[in-house]
Design a protein around this motif. Sequence first.
Motif, PDB file in Angstrom:
ATOM      1  N   GLY B 170       0.803  -1.210   0.000  1.00 46.96           N
ATOM      2  CA  GLY B 170       0.000   0.000   0.000  1.00 46.96           C
ATOM      3  C   GLY B 170       0.841   1.267   0.000  1.00 46.96           C
ATOM      4  N   MET B 171       2.079   1.134   0.498  1.00 42.69           N
ATOM      5  CA  MET B 171       2.958   2.302   0.531  1.00 42.69           C
ATOM      6  C   MET B 171       3.735   2.460  -0.766  1.00 42.69           C
ATOM      7  N   TYR B 172       3.361   1.700  -1.790  1.00 49.91           N
ATOM      8  CA  TYR B 172       4.009   1.761  -3.101  1.00 49.91           C
ATOM      9  C   TYR B 172       5.514   1.480  -3.021  1.00 49.91           C
ATOM     10  N   ILE B 173       5.863   0.503  -2.217  1.00 51.23           N
ATOM     11  CA  ILE B 173       7.258   0.083  -2.196  1.00 51.23           C
ATOM     12  C   ILE B 173       7.421  -1.015  -3.238  1.00 51.23           C
ATOM     13  N   ASN B 174       8.528  -0.960  -3.915  1.00 51.52           N
ATOM     14  CA  ASN B 174       8.836  -1.925  -4.959  1.00 51.52           C
ATOM     15  C   ASN B 174       8.550  -3.354  -4.496  1.00 51.52           C
ATOM     16  N   SER B 175       7.849  -4.136  -5.315  1.00 51.49           N
ATOM     17  CA  SER B 175       7.398  -5.447  -4.861  1.00 51.49           C
ATOM     18  C   SER B 175       8.568  -6.401  -4.593  1.00 51.49           C
ATOM     19  N   ASP B 176       9.696  -6.197  -5.292  1.00 52.24           N
ATOM     20  CA  ASP B 176      10.872  -7.031  -4.998  1.00 52.24           C
ATOM     21  C   ASP B 176      11.336  -6.810  -3.568  1.00 52.24           C
ATOM     22  N   VAL B 177      11.365  -5.528  -3.184  1.00 52.36           N
ATOM     23  CA  VAL B 177      11.796  -5.199  -1.826  1.00 52.36           C
ATOM     24  C   VAL B 177      10.835  -5.807  -0.820  1.00 52.36           C
ATOM     25  N   VAL B 178       9.537  -5.697  -1.128  1.00 54.23           N
ATOM     26  CA  VAL B 178       8.529  -6.254  -0.222  1.00 54.23           C
ATOM     27  C   VAL B 178       8.742  -7.760  -0.089  1.00 54.23           C
ATOM     28  N   ASP B 179       8.946  -8.424  -1.228  1.00 57.51           N
ATOM     29  CA  ASP B 179       9.175  -9.869  -1.173  1.00 57.51           C
ATOM     30  C   ASP B 179      10.376 -10.194  -0.308  1.00 57.51           C
ATOM     31  N   TYR B 180      11.416  -9.394  -0.482  1.00 56.22           N
ATOM     32  CA  TYR B 180      12.644  -9.630   0.285  1.00 56.22           C
ATOM     33  C   TYR B 180      12.373  -9.532   1.782  1.00 56.22           C
ATOM     34  N   ILE B 181      11.648  -8.454   2.142  1.00 54.82           N
ATOM     35  CA  ILE B 181      11.368  -8.253   3.570  1.00 54.82           C
ATOM     36  C   ILE B 181      10.495  -9.376   4.113  1.00 54.82           C
ATOM     37  N   VAL B 182       9.471  -9.727   3.335  1.00 58.75           N
ATOM     38  CA  VAL B 182       8.568 -10.784   3.794  1.00 58.75           C
ATOM     39  C   VAL B 182       9.335 -12.087   3.979  1.00 58.75           C
ATOM     40  N   ASN B 183      10.212 -12.345   3.028  1.00 56.30           N
ATOM     41  CA  ASN B 183      11.047 -13.536   3.081  1.00 56.30           C
ATOM     42  C   ASN B 183      11.896 -13.544   4.354  1.00 56.30           C
ATOM     43  N   LEU B 184      12.459 -12.376   4.658  1.00 52.95           N
ATOM     44  CA  LEU B 184      13.296 -12.286   5.850  1.00 52.95           C
ATOM     45  C   LEU B 184      12.484 -12.530   7.109  1.00 52.95           C
ATOM     46  N   VAL B 185      11.306 -11.890   7.158  1.00 51.59           N
ATOM     47  CA  VAL B 185      10.491 -12.046   8.362  1.00 51.59           C
ATOM     48  C   VAL B 185      10.095 -13.504   8.543  1.00 51.59           C
ATOM     49  N   ASN B 186       9.777 -14.155   7.433  1.00 49.85           N
ATOM     50  CA  ASN B 186       9.418 -15.559   7.523  1.00 49.85           C
ATOM     51  C   ASN B 186      10.567 -16.425   8.004  1.00 49.85           C
ATOM     52  N   ASN B 187      11.789 -16.026   7.631  1.00 54.34           N
ATOM     53  CA  ASN B 187      12.938 -16.835   8.030  1.00 54.34           C
ATOM     54  C   ASN B 187      13.646 -16.286   9.248  1.00 54.34           C
ATOM     55  N   ILE B 188      12.940 -15.445   9.992  1.00 53.39           N
ATOM     56  CA  ILE B 188      13.624 -14.749  11.082  1.00 53.39           C
ATOM     57  C   ILE B 188      14.296 -15.727  12.026  1.00 53.39           C
ATOM     58  N   TYR B 189      13.644 -16.858  12.261  1.00 53.01           N
ATOM     59  CA  TYR B 189      14.242 -17.763  13.223  1.00 53.01           C
ATOM     60  C   TYR B 189      15.549 -18.347  12.708  1.00 53.01           C
ATOM     61  N   SER B 190      15.595 -18.685  11.423  1.00 53.92           N
ATOM     62  CA  SER B 190      16.856 -19.264  10.946  1.00 53.92           C
ATOM     63  C   SER B 190      17.939 -18.199  10.852  1.00 53.92           C
ATOM     64  N   ILE B 191      17.547 -16.954  10.565  1.00 55.39           N
ATOM     65  CA  ILE B 191      18.556 -15.887  10.545  1.00 55.39           C
ATOM     66  C   ILE B 191      19.154 -15.698  11.935  1.00 55.39           C
ATOM     67  N   VAL B 192      18.268 -15.589  12.910  1.00 55.15           N
ATOM     68  CA  VAL B 192      18.737 -15.424  14.289  1.00 55.15           C
ATOM     69  C   VAL B 192      19.586 -16.624  14.694  1.00 55.15           C
ATOM     70  N   ASN B 193      19.132 -17.779  14.249  1.00 51.07           N
ATOM     71  CA  ASN B 193      19.790 -19.030  14.585  1.00 51.07           C
ATOM     72  C   ASN B 193      21.200 -19.138  14.023  1.00 51.07           C
ATOM     73  N   TYR B 194      21.373 -18.645  12.810  1.00 50.61           N
ATOM     74  CA  TYR B 194      22.665 -18.790  12.154  1.00 50.61           C
ATOM     75  C   TYR B 194      23.624 -17.668  12.532  1.00 50.61           C
ATOM     76  N   SER B 195      23.206 -16.722  13.378  1.00 47.22           N
ATOM     77  CA  SER B 195      24.127 -15.616  13.613  1.00 47.22           C
ATOM     78  C   SER B 195      24.860 -15.704  14.939  1.00 47.22           C
ATOM     79  N   GLY B 196      24.757 -16.843  15.628  1.00 46.96           N
ATOM     80  CA  GLY B 196      25.428 -16.987  16.914  1.00 46.96           C
ATOM     81  C   GLY B 196      26.934 -16.786  16.831  1.00 46.96           C
TER      82      GLY B 196
END
Lengths: 288, 308
Positions: B170-196
Motif C-alpha cells: 500500500g505504501m508503493y514500495i517496490n514489490s521485490d523489496v517487499v518480497d525480500y522483507i517478507v522472506n526475511l520475516v518468515n525466516n527470522i528464526y533461521s537468521i537469528v539461529n545462524y548468527s550466533g
Amino acid sequence: MKKFKLKKRRLNRSLGGDICINIFLLVFGCFMALPMVYAICTSFKPADELWVYPPRFFVSNPTLKNFKDLFNILDASTVPFSRYICNTVFVSVVGTGGHVILSSMCAYALCKFKFHGRQVIFNLVVLSLMFNTTVTAIPNYIIMSKLGMIDTLWSLVIPAFGSSLGLYLMKQFMEQMVPDAILEAARIDGAGEFKIFFSIVMRLVIPAWLTLIIFSFQGLWNLADTNFIYREDLKPLNYALNQILSGGVTRVGASSAATVLMMIVPIIMFLLSQSQIVETLATSGMKD
Amino acid sequence: MKKEKRIRSLKERNGRYGYFFVAPFALGFILIYLSVIADSFIFSFNEVSMGQNGYELSFAGLSGYRYALFTDPDFVQDTVSLIGTLLLQSPAIIIFSLFIAVILNQNMRGQGVFRAIFFLPVIMATGVVLKADMSNAMLESMEGASGIETGAAAAAGGFDISNIQSMLEGMYINSDVVDYIVNLVNNIYSIVNYSGVQIILFISGLQGISPSVYEAANVEGASGWDSFWKITVPMISPVIMVNVIYTVIDGFTRSNNTIMTLIDNIAFNRMNYGASSAMAWLYFAVVIAIIAIIALICNRFVFYQERD
C-alpha cells in the motif's frame, strides 16, 4: 595490574535509550532461549505429560524420573559411565588446547613473518574450509588407518588440531590486534621469538583465542559420529547418548534428560570464557 | 667460479622462524586434509568400487562431471536456487549480528547472560541436542513459521505476515523489496539461529578497539551515531569481512542444505562415489568463485589499522 575504572554511563547515552535496548534484548533473548527452556521443561516432565497433545510448554508436575532413567540405562551398559565422560573430556580438552596453540602459532607466522609460500599456505587453508566433507569420507578413513589411528582417541583429536577455521580467524584477529611496533620493541629489548609469541602476542589476542576455545570446545564436546571408533570403551559420551536416543519412543524422557546434560557444559564454558573476555578490555599496550 | 656466501637480510632471517612456527600446523594440515582432498579430486575422474585394498579405481574420464551437469535432474537447479537464497540471507545475518554485538558490547547488567543466550542456537544445533526428538520438533516448528503454534506460545502465532505485506504494498514500495522483507520475516528464526558465531566474532572484534578512541571522539563532541559510523565500523571492518566470508561458507557447507544432502545421497545411497566427487568439485568451484568475488569487493572497504 591496576585497571582504569571506566565510567559506567557514557555521556551521550540517554535513559530512554537504555530502556529501549534492554527491552529489545529481553524480547529477542526470550525468543532465542525458548528452545532451551522447552528442552529443560521437557526433561522434567513425567511420562503422561510428554505425550499430551497439543504439547504443553511448561511442566506442571516436575519429576526427576527422566534423569534416573537415563542413569539406569547408562548403568546397564557394559562400559561404565565415567569412562565415556573421561573420553569426552580428553578429546575436548586436548583437542581444543592443541588447536588453539598450533593455529595461533601458524597464524602468527602467517601474518607477521615474510617468507616464501606463506600466501600459498593461507590460501590452501581458506580453500579447504569450503570443501565438502562427505566425499572425503573414504580417503579419510584410509589415511587414518594407514596412520594406525583407527580405534584410538587420537583419530578425533588430531584432525581437530588442524581444523582450518581457527587458523583463519586467528590470522584475521592478529592482523587487527597485534601492532608491528610492539613486536619490534620486544625484539630490540632482546626477547626471543618464543618469548614474544607466548608473552606478547598471545596476551594481546586473548579475546580471539578465548573465542576460539569456545568454538572448538563446543564442536568437540558435541562431536557428531565419525567412522574411526568402534571400540565401546573408547566412545565419547556423545556417541553413547546417541545410541540411547536411537532407542525410539520409549526413551523420549531419557533423551531429553541427556540433552540437558550435554548442553550444560558448553554453556558453562561459554560463560567462563566470556567473563574473561570482558576483563581484557583495558590491556592494550600501545600509546600512539 | 667463486661461491659467495649469501648474506641474509634481517627480514629473511626472521622469515626462517616463520617456517618454524608454521611447520606443525602445516604438516598436520597437509597430511590429514590436503591429501584427502587430492584423493577426492582423483576419484572424480574415476569409477570407484570396492576392492581388496579398500577401493579400486577405473578411469572414467569426465563422465562423473557429465552426470552432474546433464544427467542429474536436481544438481544444477538446486545449486542456483541455493546461491540465490544464501546471497539474500547473508546480508541480513551480518547486519543483525553486528547490531546485536554492538548492543551486547555496552556496559550493562546481565551482559554475560545475554551473550550466552545469543550463543545458545549454536549449542542447540549440534550433537545429541539436535537429535533429541522433542526439542527438535520444537525447533522445526519455530523455523517453519513466524509464529509458534504450540501450547502456551500460541499467542505469538497470532502474528500474520500478510498484513505487513499488504501494508508495505500500500505504501508503493517496490514489490521485490517487499518480497525480500517478507522472506526475511518468515525466516527470522533461521537468521537469528545462524548468527550466533558471527555475534561472538563481532564482540571479540569490538573488544579490540581501545576505549580511548571513543573517549577522544566524545570529548570532541561526536554523538553515539557518529562514533558508530566513524570509529566502530572502520575499526571492525576486518571482522566484518571475516564474518561475511564465514557466513557464506557456513551457508554453503551446512550439512543439511540441499546440495550437501544430494551429494551425500549419491555417494552412499546410490554408491556412485565418482559422480558425487565430481559434484563436490563442481560445487567447490562455484563456491570458490563466489567467495573470491565477495572477498574482492569487501577488500576494497576493509581498513587495516597497521597497513603501511
